[in-house]
Design an enzyme around this catalytic site. Sequence first.
Site, PDB file in Angstrom:
ATOM      1  N   GLU A 281       0.827  -1.207   0.000  1.00 48.67           N
ATOM      2  CA  GLU A 281       0.000   0.000   0.000  1.00 48.67           C
ATOM      3  C   GLU A 281       0.862   1.258   0.000  1.00 48.67           C
ATOM      4  OE1 GLU A 281      -2.444  -0.382   3.463  1.00 48.67           O
ATOM      5  OE2 GLU A 281      -3.171  -2.373   2.888  1.00 48.67           O
TER       6      GLU A 281
ATOM      7  N   LYS B 199       2.454   4.529   1.124  1.00 48.30           N
ATOM      8  CA  LYS B 199       2.686   5.152   2.428  1.00 48.30           C
ATOM      9  C   LYS B 199       2.624   6.659   2.235  1.00 48.30           C
ATOM     10  CE  LYS B 199       5.601   5.131   6.526  1.00 48.30           C
ATOM     11  NZ  LYS B 199       5.260   6.531   6.841  1.00 48.30           N
TER      12      LYS B 199
ATOM     13  N   GLU C 168      -5.102   8.168   6.771  1.00 43.55           N
ATOM     14  CA  GLU C 168      -4.213   9.329   6.776  1.00 43.55           C
ATOM     15  C   GLU C 168      -4.960  10.541   6.242  1.00 43.55           C
ATOM     16  OE1 GLU C 168      -0.701   9.732   7.264  1.00 43.55           O
ATOM     17  OE2 GLU C 168      -0.444   7.711   8.058  1.00 43.55           O
TER      18      GLU C 168
ATOM     19  N   LYS D  64       7.241  -1.047   6.783  1.00 38.58           N
ATOM     20  CA  LYS D  64       7.281   0.170   5.967  1.00 38.58           C
ATOM     21  C   LYS D  64       8.605   0.242   5.219  1.00 38.58           C
ATOM     22  CE  LYS D  64       8.632   2.921  10.022  1.00 38.58           C
ATOM     23  NZ  LYS D  64       8.258   4.056  10.899  1.00 38.58           N
TER      24      LYS D  64
END
Length: 501
Positions: free
Chosen positions: A211, A213, A262, A373
């Site tokens: 995905e 970031k 986010e 991440k």
Amino acid sequence: MELSEVVATSQRVAATPKRGEKVALLAGLLRALRPDEVEAGVGFLTGEPRQGRIGVGWATMSGARRDGPPDGAPLQLLEVDRQLDELQSTTGAGSVERRQRLLGALFARATEGERDFLWRLMTGELRQGALEGVMTDAVAKAAGVSIQSVRRAAMFAGDLRRAASVALTTGESGLAAIGLTPLHPVQPMLAQPAASVEAALSAMEGLVSVEWKLDGARIQVHRAGDDVRAYTRNLNDVTERFPAIIDVVRRLPVDDVVLDGEAIGLDDSLRPQRFQDTMSTFGSDAGGALQAFFFDVLHANGEHLVDLPLADRLRVLDDVLPEPLRIPRLITADAAAASAFADDAVHRGHEGVVVKDLAASYDAGRRGGAWRKVKPVMTLDLVVLAAEWGHGRRQGWLSNLHLGAREPATGAFLMVGKTFKGMTDALLQWQTERLEQISVATEGIVVHVRPELVVEIALDGVQVSRRYPGGVALRFARVRRYREDKRPGEADTIDAVRALL
């Protein structure tokens, strides 16, 4: 309980590198606390007092610091906790002087060890090896309950202090009664760093979700009926700042939902704004200009989803949210495809990607291995201009480095930031000895040095700054190594730093 007992335990915890000994020491103290002392005690020992950030600056602390033997009755844990309440509520005109008086009275009654502890607690620098993971184990040991029960209760309560209080007073049954409830924020699941997409995939089996970031602000949005609330990563309520996001979630085809995502600013070409600009907007009344993109769902239509595999949660997320509100993702097990997806995310202006195990549940409040991440590592070779004497555990070492970039036209060095991160004890010892050899002046705790040492700094980026003469400041800088093979004239230029904007 006297504060001295908490401080003594903190010192013993910091002195041992063994996790089991840390847990045993903390558990022993927790058992000795009265029920009304548990939340304060846990907060002090984890460096996270109930009051959060008290807003007391270094200058105010320095003006209130006292030397000499304690004057007065021994400080009590709850007494200090109440003083922190009063410090936090002291605002407005004349607040600096009032805070100094409060702190002065507090420090006057404290022993030298207590003064050092309080200083570090209030400045956010209490590093004693009693982070939440260790404290969670200690709470379970002290209360005779399972670690999983404590962790889950802390997740749903959004507060390990509260979970500890419940564990030590009502045990497993009390912890089990704490559940995920919409409009009550929970601690977010976090990701571990990985060196590359390939490394992240190698730590997982089968399909993963790769995905984007986003370089934005973590946001958790809850809905119960028509009531919608938005919370930050630190569980602060910021609903009033995001009317557009609130309206979007209120119109979703659900009765209740908890979304994780986010908030980010986009420019006219739909590229992300600089992190600094997003956070400036996030912290102001202009938060409505930000857009929300979601990547997980923890609750929907009366069903708790945190224990389900990510694959199942993503199916619910796709049913609940239209595609424009979802963070782009790729489901794959192919490293080449995942790397290409990551490169495209960076090309579009994003930080990188997060690689997630599709079989994993939502492990709130923990930085587990199920999320990794991956983002490009930025490094700069900068020159050390000065360093600050440390305190607490770093007493006697030059710790906080002042970093400069080279100005090609003049050969001077312009300060672009500071860092005390990434340093081992061995490096601190070497660094102190070396910097003292090239010192030229001392100003308070700051030792100015000849600009001779080049240090390689890893960072997450830079931002515009009026604080430093170069007009930029480093973000999340940490030391990687000293470059004794490089001369100061080979350090990166201020133009190279500015280019990272």
